[in-house]
Design a protein around this motif. Structure first.
Motif, PDB file in Angstrom:
ATOM      1  N   VAL A   1       0.102  18.077  21.927  1.00  0.00           N
ATOM      2  CA  VAL A   1      -0.950  19.072  21.439  1.00  0.00           C
ATOM      3  C   VAL A   1      -0.323  19.384  20.059  1.00  0.00           C
ATOM      4  O   VAL A   1       0.687  20.033  19.974  1.00  0.00           O
ATOM      5  CB  VAL A   1      -1.015  20.316  22.407  1.00  0.00           C
ATOM      6  N   GLY A   2      -1.274  19.289  19.182  1.00  0.00           N
ATOM      7  CA  GLY A   2      -0.990  19.742  17.872  1.00  0.00           C
ATOM      8  C   GLY A   2      -1.763  20.579  17.342  1.00  0.00           C
ATOM      9  O   GLY A   2      -1.620  21.221  16.068  1.00  0.00           O
ATOM     10  N   CYS A   3      -3.517  20.813  17.649  1.00  0.00           N
ATOM     11  CA  CYS A   3      -4.132  21.616  17.039  1.00  0.00           C
ATOM     12  C   CYS A   3      -5.027  22.250  18.152  1.00  0.00           C
ATOM     13  O   CYS A   3      -5.357  23.305  17.552  1.00  0.00           O
ATOM     14  CB  CYS A   3      -4.941  20.766  15.885  1.00  0.00           C
ATOM     15  N   GLU A   4      -5.456  21.408  18.970  1.00  0.00           N
ATOM     16  CA  GLU A   4      -6.411  22.120  19.926  1.00  0.00           C
ATOM     17  C   GLU A   4      -7.855  22.136  19.303  1.00  0.00           C
ATOM     18  O   GLU A   4      -8.584  22.869  19.866  1.00  0.00           O
ATOM     19  CB  GLU A   4      -6.094  23.442  20.638  1.00  0.00           C
TER      20      GLU A   4
ATOM     21  N   GLY B   1      -9.302  18.959  17.818  1.00  0.00           N
ATOM     22  CA  GLY B   1      -9.950  17.621  17.823  1.00  0.00           C
ATOM     23  C   GLY B   1      -9.471  17.129  16.429  1.00  0.00           C
ATOM     24  O   GLY B   1     -10.063  16.145  15.962  1.00  0.00           O
ATOM     25  N   VAL B   2      -8.533  17.505  15.637  1.00  0.00           N
ATOM     26  CA  VAL B   2      -8.342  17.116  14.387  1.00  0.00           C
ATOM     27  C   VAL B   2      -6.852  16.323  14.317  1.00  0.00           C
ATOM     28  O   VAL B   2      -7.072  15.169  13.495  1.00  0.00           O
ATOM     29  CB  VAL B   2      -8.118  18.320  13.227  1.00  0.00           C
ATOM     30  N   CYS B   3      -6.063  16.511  14.895  1.00  0.00           N
ATOM     31  CA  CYS B   3      -4.605  15.847  14.801  1.00  0.00           C
ATOM     32  C   CYS B   3      -4.437  14.659  15.534  1.00  0.00           C
ATOM     33  O   CYS B   3      -3.580  13.815  15.226  1.00  0.00           O
ATOM     34  CB  CYS B   3      -3.362  16.765  14.861  1.00  0.00           C
ATOM     35  N   GLY B   4      -5.118  14.664  16.913  1.00  0.00           N
ATOM     36  CA  GLY B   4      -4.933  13.239  17.466  1.00  0.00           C
ATOM     37  C   GLY B   4      -3.779  13.033  18.212  1.00  0.00           C
ATOM     38  O   GLY B   4      -3.568  12.082  18.985  1.00  0.00           O
ATOM     39  N   MET B   5      -2.750  14.075  18.229  1.00  0.00           N
ATOM     40  CA  MET B   5      -1.540  14.229  19.167  1.00  0.00           C
ATOM     41  C   MET B   5      -1.984  13.864  20.699  1.00  0.00           C
ATOM     42  O   MET B   5      -1.020  13.297  21.567  1.00  0.00           O
ATOM     43  CB  MET B   5      -0.838  15.591  18.975  1.00  0.00           C
ATOM     44  N   CYS B   6      -3.211  14.546  21.070  1.00  0.00           N
ATOM     45  CA  CYS B   6      -3.532  14.449  22.534  1.00  0.00           C
ATOM     46  C   CYS B   6      -4.430  13.276  22.924  1.00  0.00           C
ATOM     47  O   CYS B   6      -4.874  13.421  24.175  1.00  0.00           O
ATOM     48  CB  CYS B   6      -4.329  15.777  22.622  1.00  0.00           C
TER      49      CYS B   6
ATOM     50  N   LYS C   1      -9.860  12.472  22.356  1.00  0.00           N
ATOM     51  CA  LYS C   1      -9.012  13.650  22.333  1.00  0.00           C
ATOM     52  C   LYS C   1      -8.977  14.450  23.282  1.00  0.00           C
ATOM     53  O   LYS C   1     -10.117  15.103  23.580  1.00  0.00           O
ATOM     54  CB  LYS C   1      -9.067  14.121  20.798  1.00  0.00           C
TER      55      LYS C   1
ATOM     56  N   CYS D   1      -7.877  17.166  24.102  1.00  0.00           N
ATOM     57  CA  CYS D   1      -7.884  18.912  23.744  1.00  0.00           C
ATOM     58  C   CYS D   1      -9.296  19.001  23.660  1.00  0.00           C
ATOM     59  O   CYS D   1      -9.680  20.340  23.672  1.00  0.00           O
ATOM     60  CB  CYS D   1      -6.999  19.188  22.376  1.00  0.00           C
TER      61      CYS D   1
HETATM   62  S1  FES Z   1      -4.436  18.657  19.867  1.00  0.00           S
HETATM   63 FE1  FES Z   1      -5.081  17.992  17.851  1.00  0.00          FE
HETATM   64  S2  FES Z   1      -6.746  16.631  18.353  1.00  0.00           S
HETATM   65 FE2  FES Z   1      -6.085  17.374  20.280  1.00  0.00          FE
END
Ligand code: FES
Ligand code: FES
Lengths: 793, 159
Positions: free
Chosen positions: B41-44, B46-51, B61, B63
């Motif tokens: 999880v990097g942003c919650e 929907g921007v970073c794509g970590m999830c 995504k 999150c």
């Molecule tokens: S945590 Fe960044 S897009 Fe889901």
């Protein structure tokens, strides 16, 4: 497991100069990394933090009663609790001559930046903790804030810390050699400019996070933390929490990017520990991204007043750079950038120079270290101004740089701040960049407009980069709370491998891999028989940590020494087992010890290790145990260097521009691992390009609030935003470091802003466009075009 | 005050029945309820794509989804990729191209690429960049990631 006996002449893999499979990759590719949020102890509580919505306010009252009544809430802390139970954050990298303007983990009656922690809650879930935090009522009385360094120095500006300071200038550090004032007065030409460098975030993809566990009976505060400096954090926790250091155990397992932002303790680390100590339960806090933008140190913001004087032939007579760095509201663990001064004169010969750093307080999030630490900022000012000088003198920017660059014969050279450039061929990098980008060809074809209507230009940016610290004595003179050395423990195990213990945590730089290579290189053991254990303060020797591009410079020496010790003893035991009189006749090769002149006579390392460790049969004169710990104290910093060249096309009507090619020529000395070096350079360039072209933390000057504190409106580059990058390496071994290495972690961040700005100005030289600020947006370029055309924008 | 919802979801081939707080997002459910912490999880936002995970085969995504929305669906995460002790071909391509540094973004890129590989379409390097632009990486500068994905996609297509 078979013992591979290699032929003495076969090149070994996994040694210095090779690029073996990274030690780190297997677990990370499987999703088996252990990042801060990946472990939750049973019985853990979760923390949420109440933060100031104002840049500056008095706190009239805090009402926590509703929060305390909520089901699941176990503890609430406010400023008075923190002041009673802890100390303010101690500064690890102070500024010489500056008073401490540090802070407690929670605000003490006043807040000085938006996002400053005011209260914290520990509860059974993050949801409940956040809900409870919303119920805490804080009565703020906003007072006048200071938006930036220019406003901070206005005569009528409010003084932000009147208890310790008379003005918002924390300290000024002037350094000067020769007589730059006279040299400037006597010079044929003087150019000067004021350069604005944007406030940015290093933005690791993993935010900060901590899990704190307190067992008073076991005398242990155990902390899992996303940090670059576990041992330094341990000492800070001991100080701030008034604990004996021996009680504190810090583990940094995998860290999801750091870039200087994860150096030293932050307020939330202390809060999680205080909750854990009060409740005797584990407490976890994972920073969310909205908090991150306000709570984790920012970087770079600075204003440089730069001046260069030269004669008609373009020989530089003097440079002066008086610059203000924005420290923000408090001095955190590291404080604002310190290396603009060290490298302000770049790779150029200079006899008369003055540089003055003015560390200035404002009402914004504290500024800390970020990859490059002042070097990208000053490089932008100097290299852009050099191109202006070239235009003024009607001289090629290549020729101007070449004429002033220090030659290999002039090195080592003590620059006007006392830093010693160790070695290198600066002009070789410049000319390689010029050649690769096709500079002369472009001069012949002109700036356009091309068939597509765009104007084209090439911008250059040359740099030196200080990597590592000159010595611990050098740091001591600047009040530093850490040394320049690194350390390592290597220990043989009964499986025939080596356990390598280092306090350098793993955040992407590849140190596990590179350390194993150096050990393999010196010891002779196979790379895949080295297992690296990193970042656990209970298991590793005391060290400083990974920052300032110093890891390899300092650690390679420690590895070299520890490996030599281990090798000597391994051969001694091997000689006994092989019944050879002189251990010097033996060598370690992969997984065996063997007679160098007769490789068939060998014994498995596994057996050597077992005999040495068990000690059941060792002959007299050989003590049991097979391990070594070594420290290495560097004697000099090594200066990396290079030149970047950008080919830029510009639409002269709209200001829209494209970086069509970006060439980076650099020298990192002896490459321990070429693949890792490329990775570091590319990654650094991505951050340098991001800061040059799109990233900026913007504050509303009226309200003092951050305007773009989310990932939706703070634009880090995506895979589509990267220009084509071409890397060229040169290789001059440094004479002052183990194996001739230079640091490489920060290089990429330095040259992008100036190279592209110079490319734009070159393309639009017919219009006389000048650029003096970052980020370089099409809007900025359009405004400068309007200005150059005399149209009010 | 919590609002529990019963769900049945298949994750990496295993059926899980769970009762989840209605406001838990899917990434947190995977990480903290099923303890599959490879999804990051990097942003919650929907921007970073970590999830990024696969939902019925599509990269999404996690999150941006609530855990109750997973009910009745099939999820694949990074933990499904490795083949026992060995890495799968995509993971090997990432390792060989040095397409990861800190590794925090890596599961997001691996899952995005897994979805791409399945449709078998030919993609130019530029198209690959666009497909990957929903996942951020702050360490690598992307070049090696694009290279790894390009190699893997062409190998997957058997060229
Ligand atoms: S945590 Fe960044 S897009 Fe889901
Ligand atoms: S490897 Fe660190 S964010 Fe991509």
């Amino acid at each position: 497991m078979s013992d591979v006996v290699e032929s003495p002449s076969a090149p070994r893999s996994g040694v210095i100069g090779d690029s073996p499979a990274r030690k780190e990759d297997d677990r990370l590719l499987r999703g088996e990394g252990r990042f801060a949020d990946d472990v939750t102890p049973a019985n853990a509580l979760h923390m949420a933090v109440v933060r100031s919505p104002f840049p500056r306010a008095r706190i009239e009252a805090i009402d926590i009663s509703a929060a305390l009544e909520m089901d699941g809430v176990h503890d609430v802390l406010v400023g008075t609790d923190v002041a009673a139970r802890s100390e303010p954050i101690n500064v690890l990298r102070p500024t010489p001559g500056a008073p401490y303007v540090t802070y407690y983990a929670l605000a003490q009656g006043r807040v000085e930046y938006e996002g400053q922690p005011v209260a914290s809650v520990a509860a059974t879930s993050r949801h409940i903790a956040e809900d409870a935090a919303e119920l805490i009522e804080v009565d703020y009385d906003p007072v006048e804030h200071v938006p930036d360094v220019i406003a901070a120095m206005e005569p009528d500006a409010p003084v932000l810390h009147p208890d310790v300071l008379d003005s918002n200038l924390l300290v000024s550090n002037p350094q000067s050699v020769g007589d730059s004032a006279s040299a400037i007065a006597a010079a044929d030409t003087v150019v000067s400019g004021r350069f604005f460098v944007n406030r940015v975030s290093g933005l690791p993809m993993e935010t900060r996070g901590i899990v704190a566990e307190w067992r008073p009976g076991g005398r242990e505060l155990s902390v899992r933390l996303s940090t670059q400096t576990p041992h330094l954090v341990r000492s800070q926790l001991a100080h701030c929490l008034r604990l004996d250091e021996s009680w504190i155990h810090v583990v940094a397992a995998d860290v999801g990017g750091a870039f200087g932002l994860k150096l030293g303790v932050y307020p939330e680390d202390l809060l999680a520990c205080l909750h854990a100590m009060a409740l005797r339960r584990p407490v976890k806090w994972i920073e969310d991204r909205l908090e991150f933008f306000r709570a984790t140190t920012h970087a770079r913001e600075a204003v440089h007043d730069f001046r260069i004087a030269a004669d008609r032939e373009g020989r530089i007579a003097a440079m002066e750079d008086v610059y203000a760095t924005d420290l923000g509201a408090y001095y955190g663990s590291f404080g604002s950038a310190q290396l603009s001064s060290v490298t302000y004169s770049g790779p150029y010969r200079l006899d008369h120079g003055t540089v003055e750093r003015r560390v200035t307080m404002t009402s914004k999030t504290p500024v800390g270290a970020y990859r490059g630490y002042g070097q990208p900022e000053v490089n932008f000012a100097r290299e852009v101004l050099l191109d202006r000088l070239a235009r003024r003198l009607e001289m090629s920017p290549v020729e101007l740089r070449r004429r002033n660059m220090l030659t290999p014969e002039e090195l080592p050279w003590r620059n006007t701040t006392g830093a010693v450039y160790d070695s290198g061929d600066y002009a070789e990098c410049l000319l390689a960049a010029v050649d690769r980008i096709g500079y002369d060809e472009l001069r012949r074809t002109g700036h356009g407009p091309r068939a597509d209507g765009r104007y084209v230009g090439v911008g250059l940016s040359s740099f030196v980069e200080r990597t590592g610290y000159a010595s611990s004595r050098f740091l001591a003179g600047r009040g530093s709370k850490f040394g320049a050395h690194e350390s390592v423990t290597v220990r043989a195990n009964r499986s025939g491998g080596i356990d390598l213990y280092t306090g350098v945590s793993t955040f992407g730089q590849g140190s596990e891999t590179a350390f194993a290579q150096v050990l393999s290189h010196v010891l002779g053991i196979a790379y895949d028989r080295v297992h690296v254990h990193a970042g656990d303060t209970s298991a590793t020797p005391l060290n400083t940590g990974a920052f300032a591009s110093r890891t390899m410079i300092a650690a390679a020496g420690a590895l070299e020494k520890a490996a030599a010790d281990l090798r000597a003893k391994t051969l001694k035991v091997g000689a006994w087992l092989l019944e050879v009189d002189d251990p010097d006749e033996l060598e370690i090769a992969g997984t065996v010890v063997r007679v160098a002149s007769d490789p068939a006579r060998s014994v498995a390392l596994r057996d050597v290790h077992e005999e040495a460790i068990l000690g059941l049969r060792l002959p007299e004169g050989i003590e049991p145990g097979l391990e070594a710990t070594a420290y290495h104290e560097p004697t000099h910093a090594a200066f990396a260097y290079g030149t970047a060249a950008a080919l830029v096309s510009v639409d002269a009507e709209t200001g829209d521009f494209d970086v069509e090619r970006f060439v980076m020529v650099h020298d990192s000395g002896t490459p321990v691992n070429p693949q890792l070096i490329d990775g570091q350079i590319r990654g650094g360039l991505a951050q340098g390009l991001g800061a040059a072209l799109r990233e900026e933390l913007r504050y509303d000057p009226e309200t003092g609030q951050l305007l773009n504190g989310t990932m939706l409106d703070y634009f880090v580059p995506t895979a589509c935003d990267m220009p084509p990058i071409e890397l060229v390496h040169t290789e001059v071994a440094s004479p002052v470091t183990p194996f001739g290495v230079r640091g490489v972690g920060e290089t990429g961040t330095i040259p992008a802003g100036a190279a592209i700005a110079n490319g734009i100005c070159d393309a639009l030289s017919g219009l006389g466009v000048e650029i003096s600020r970052l980020p370089l947006t099409p809007e900025l370029v359009w405004r400068e075009i309007q200005r150059a055309r005399g149209v009010p924008a | 005050m919590s609002d529990e919802v019963p769900i049945t979801v298949t994750v990496n081939g295993t059926v899980h029945r769970a009762s989840v707080d209605a406001r838990t997002h899917a990434a947190d459910f995977l990480r903290h309820t099923l303890h599959m912490t490879g999804t990051h999880v990097g942003c919650e936002q929907g921007v970073c794509g970590m999830c990024t995970v696969l939902l019925d085969g599509d990269a999404v995504k996690s999150c941006l989804l609530l855990a109750p929305q997973l009910d009745g669906h099939e999820i694949e995460t990074v933990e499904s990729l490795a083949d026992g002790d060995g890495l799968n071909a995509l993971q090997e391509a990432f390792r060989d191209a040095h397409a990861l540094q800190c590794g925090f973004c890596t599961p997001g890129f691996l899952m995005t690429t897994t979805a791409l590989a399945r449709d078998g379409r030919r993609r130019s390097r530029e198209e690959i960049r666009e497909e990957l632009s929903g996942v951020l990486c702050r360490c690598t500068g992307y070049e090696n990631i694009v290279t790894a994905v390009e190699r893997h996609l062409s190998e997957a297509r058997g060229v």
